[in-house]
Design an enzyme around this catalytic site. Sequence first.
Site, PDB file in Angstrom:
ATOM      1  N   HIS A   1      12.426  49.857  57.595  1.00  0.00           N
ATOM      2  CA  HIS A   1      12.445  51.014  56.708  1.00  0.00           C
ATOM      3  C   HIS A   1      12.009  50.618  55.297  1.00  0.00           C
ATOM      4  CE1 HIS A   1      14.217  55.027  55.554  1.00  0.00           C
ATOM      5  NE2 HIS A   1      14.141  54.428  54.374  1.00  0.00           N
ATOM      6  N   GLU A   2      12.626  49.565  54.772  1.00  0.00           N
ATOM      7  CA  GLU A   2      12.321  49.150  53.396  1.00  0.00           C
ATOM      8  C   GLU A   2      10.877  48.655  53.292  1.00  0.00           C
ATOM      9  OE1 GLU A   2      14.230  49.810  50.949  1.00  0.00           O
ATOM     10  OE2 GLU A   2      15.968  50.399  52.121  1.00  0.00           O
TER      11      GLU A   2
END
Length: 603
Positions: free
Chosen positions: A426-427
Site C-alpha cells: 500500500h505504502e
Amino acid sequence: MNEVKKPKKPLIFYYVIVLLVLMLFNFLAMPWLTQRQIQQVDYGTFLEMAENKELGQVEVQQQENQILFTNKDNTAVYKTGMMPDPDLTQRLADSGAQFSGEIIEQMSPLLSFLLTWILPIVIFAVIGQFMYKRMLKNAGGPNAMMFGKSNAKVYVKSSEGIKFADVAGEDEAKESLTEIVDYLHNPGKYKEVGAAMPKGILLVGPPGTGKTMLAKAVAGEANVPFFSMSGSEFVEMFVGMGAAKVRDLFKQAKEKAPCIVFIDEIDAIGKKREGQIDGNDEREQTLNQLLTEMDGFEENSGVILLAATNRPESLDPALTRPGRFDRRVPVELPDLKGREEILKVHAKKIKVGPDVDFGKIARMASGASGAELANIINEAALRAVRDGRKSVTQADLEESIEVVIAGYQKKNAILTDSEKKIVAYHEIGHALVAAMQSHSAPVQKITIVPRTSGALGYTMQVEEGEHYLMSKEEIENKVATLTGGRAAEEVVFGSVTTGASNDIEQATKLSRAMITRYGMSEEFDMVAMETLTNQYLGGDTSLSCSAETQAQIDRQVVALVKKQHEKARQILKENRQKLDELAKYLYEKETITGEEFMSILHA
Ligand code: ADP
C-alpha cells in the site's frame, strides 16, 4: 496546592436561618428586653414608700394577687405580694400615686424606638453583609471580593522577558509589531505628525504558531505592563458579569498606560451576533461592552489592544471595523527557514550532539507548527534521557518527528505477516505512483511500524518547497497518488482493505475543491459552488448551490477520482516488477528512505 472547598449551601438555607433568628428574637428577646427589670420587695417597703410619698405609678393586680409599682421618677419597677388591707385605696390616694393599668408595657420612648426600629435593621444589615461576603467567596477566587473584577494576569514590566528574538521566523508579523513597540517607546514622534496608532491589532493564524508569544514579546520589547486574559474568561454564568470584567480590565489598563492588553481566543466573545436562535445574552453584552470601551479610549492613549484568534471569519464585523481591531497580522505556519530557526531557538534549552542537522529536521517536519516543533525538541530530549545519553542525537530528533506527528510506536501491536505485506504494498503504491508522475523522490522515508495514532505505516513527505500555486495537472497527480495505495492492493492481491479510508477522504476533498472552488471543471467554469468557512482550523466548507447542481458536482467528483484511480492502476501494472522489489525491501527492513527508494527504482 489544592484548595479544598466546602460544598456550597443553597441560598434558601441562609434565608431559613435569618427567619429563625428573627422569630426567636421576637418570641424570647423582645418581651425580655421590653420588660423593665422588676424588683421583688416586701409589703413593708411598699407601705413605707407610700408613707413617704415616694410612689409613682401603682397597678393592683387582683388576679395575680400582687401589686406593681414604680418610684417617683418612674425609673424602677417593684413588685410585692398583696395583703388583706382595707385601707389600701385610701393609703394610695394619700400617697399621691397614680393608678395605672399598664406599668409593664410602658418603657422609655427612646428604648422602644431603638428596639422596634433600629435593632431589626442592624440585624438585617449584619446578616446581609455576612451572606454577601459568603456568596462572593463561593462565586469567585480568593480575590473576588468585588463582582466583575477582571482577574487579568498582569505581567508588569514583562516579567517573563520574552523578546522578539525568542520568537523565531514570523518576520512579517514581527515587522508589523515593531511599529507598535516603537510607538510605545516614543509616542511623541507619532503625535507630532498626527499619526494615530491602531487601537487594536488582531493576530490571526492556526493554533501553536506563536501568537501569544508575539504579544508577550511586544510588551517585552516595549518594556510596558502586559495584561493577559482569555476571551472565555469573560463569559460568566451571570449576565452582566463579563461586561463588568471588561470595564474593570480597561480601567486598570488606563491607569497603567502605556501598556498592552492581550485577549487570547477573542472569538469566544467576539462571535457574530446575528442569526442565532439561542442568543447568548451574556456574550453579547460582553462584546457590546468591549466595543464601547474600544470607542471610549482616545487614540494615542497608550493602551494597545492585541487579540488572537484562529477563526477570524467568525468575528463580528463591528469588532473588525476601522477604529477597533483595524489591523490584522497574519501569523502563518512557519516555512522551511522559519522551522529551522524555531528548532534552533528551542534547541538552546537542551544539550545537542555534534551530528544534529537542523536543516534536515526542518525539511522532514514539513507542515509542523511552532508548538509542534518545540514539542519535537522536547520529545527528542526525553528520548535521549530514556536511553541514558547525555545529549540529543539526530536519530532522537528524527524519531520524535514521527512521535509528534503520528504518535508513539505501538510496541505490542504485531501485524500478521499478510497484513504487513499489504501495508508494505500500500505504502509503496503511493510512493511509486508519485515517483512515476513527478520523476523525483516522492518521499523522505516510509516506515511500516504501527503507531499509537492508529496509522499502520507512516510516510514522511518531501518538502514541496515554496509553492503558492498548483496547476490542474498537479492536483490530478496528487489524487492519483492518493489512490495509489488502494490501486497497489488491487493489482497485487486482487482484493481491497479498509486501509485506504484516509486516502479516500483526502482524494475526495481535493477533487471536490477542484470543481467547486478552483473552477477547474469545464461545466461550471468559474463559478464558486462552495465557500471556505474555517481556514485555520481544518478548512470546512459550505455548499452554496442548488440541489441539482450538487448532484452534478457529485457525479463529476466521482468521475474525476475514477479516472485518476485508473491511471494509478495503469502505472503500477506497467511497473509491477519495481513494485514487488520495493515492497519486498520495505517488508523486510520496515523502513525505506527516499534515496534507497530511488536507487532501487533506477537500478
Ligand atoms: P498560539 O497562541 O498561536 O496558539 P503560542 O504562542 O501559545 O501559540 O505558542 C505555543 C508554544 O509554541 C510557545 O510556547 C512556543 O514554545 C512555541 N512556539 C510557537 N511559535 C513559535 C515561534 N515562532 N518561535 C518559537 N517558539 C514558538
